[in-house]
Structure formats: C-alpha cells, structure tokens
Design a protein around this motif. Structure first.
Motif, PDB file in Angstrom:
ATOM      1  N   MET A   1      54.381 -32.027  -4.055  1.00 15.42           N
ATOM      2  CA  MET A   1      53.558 -33.195  -3.767  1.00 15.42           C
ATOM      3  C   MET A   1      52.324 -33.143  -4.686  1.00 15.42           C
ATOM      4  N   PRO A   2      52.012 -34.239  -5.392  1.00 14.57           N
ATOM      5  CA  PRO A   2      50.841 -34.261  -6.274  1.00 14.57           C
ATOM      6  C   PRO A   2      49.548 -34.029  -5.488  1.00 14.57           C
ATOM      7  N   PRO A   3      48.521 -33.504  -6.150  1.00 13.27           N
ATOM      8  CA  PRO A   3      47.258 -33.181  -5.462  1.00 13.27           C
ATOM      9  C   PRO A   3      46.646 -34.346  -4.694  1.00 13.27           C
ATOM     10  N   ARG A   4      46.693 -35.535  -5.279  1.00 19.85           N
ATOM     11  CA  ARG A   4      46.085 -36.693  -4.609  1.00 19.85           C
ATOM     12  C   ARG A   4      46.773 -36.970  -3.273  1.00 19.85           C
ATOM     13  N   GLN A   5      48.098 -36.901  -3.264  1.00 22.73           N
ATOM     14  CA  GLN A   5      48.834 -37.146  -2.029  1.00 22.73           C
ATOM     15  C   GLN A   5      48.542 -36.065  -1.002  1.00 22.73           C
ATOM     16  N   MET A   6      48.345 -34.840  -1.460  1.00 24.14           N
ATOM     17  CA  MET A   6      48.029 -33.753  -0.529  1.00 24.14           C
ATOM     18  C   MET A   6      46.686 -34.005   0.137  1.00 24.14           C
ATOM     19  N   VAL A   7      45.708 -34.428  -0.647  1.00 26.34           N
ATOM     20  CA  VAL A   7      44.376 -34.710  -0.099  1.00 26.34           C
ATOM     21  C   VAL A   7      44.446 -35.870   0.879  1.00 26.34           C
ATOM     22  N   GLY A   9      46.991 -36.820   2.628  1.00 23.59           N
ATOM     23  CA  GLY A   9      47.682 -36.349   3.815  1.00 23.59           C
ATOM     24  C   GLY A   9      46.745 -35.611   4.744  1.00 23.59           C
ATOM     25  N   VAL A  10      45.873 -34.793   4.169  1.00 20.84           N
ATOM     26  CA  VAL A  10      44.917 -34.040   4.980  1.00 20.84           C
ATOM     27  C   VAL A  10      43.977 -34.995   5.710  1.00 20.84           C
ATOM     28  N   LEU A  11      43.578 -36.060   5.041  1.00 22.79           N
ATOM     29  CA  LEU A  11      42.678 -37.032   5.677  1.00 22.79           C
ATOM     30  C   LEU A  11      43.292 -37.615   6.940  1.00 22.79           C
ATOM     31  N   PHE A  12      44.586 -37.888   6.892  1.00 24.68           N
ATOM     32  CA  PHE A  12      45.232 -38.525   8.032  1.00 24.68           C
ATOM     33  C   PHE A  12      45.745 -37.528   9.058  1.00 24.68           C
ATOM     34  N   GLU A  13      45.989 -36.306   8.658  1.00 24.87           N
ATOM     35  CA  GLU A  13      46.518 -35.310   9.587  1.00 24.87           C
ATOM     36  C   GLU A  13      45.422 -34.663  10.422  1.00 24.87           C
TER      37      GLU A  13
END
Length: 57
Positions: A1-7, A9-13
């Motif tokens: 998963m690209p870094p932007r998508q990981m960040v 995801g963290v915002l919503f999780e």
C-alpha cells in the motif's frame, strides 16, 4: 500500500476523535435545510457553467 493510502487509513481507523455535539432537533432540522439549499445552489451553478468531470482529470 502506498504511503499516502497508509496515512489516510490511519486517519479513519483511529477512533480517538471527540464525538460531534448533539444538536437540538429544531437546530438540526434548520441546518439540514440550509445544507440542502446550499447543495441545490451548487448544482445550479455547475449546470450553468457546463461542468464536465473530464476537465479535472
């Protein structure tokens, strides 16, 4: 998963956010009506300008 998508995801999780305040039913209804009017205004404006999704890709 690209870094932007990981960040993102963290915002919503993460669920440490403060829950939104509960509004009085009358105020909530009024704000909902205002939001609908705003959305209708946006649609009319976009239709007048000949908005095309393809222009923004």
């Amino acid at each position: 998963m690209p870094p932007r998508q990981m960040v993102q995801g963290v915002l919503f999780e993460e669920n440490d956010a403060v829950p939104p305040p509960q509004l009085q039913p009358q105020l909530q209804a009024h704000l909902l009506q205002q939001m609908v009017q705003w959305m209708q205004t946006v649609v009319v404006t976009l239709n007048r300008e000949g908005y095309d999704e393809q222009d923004y890709r």
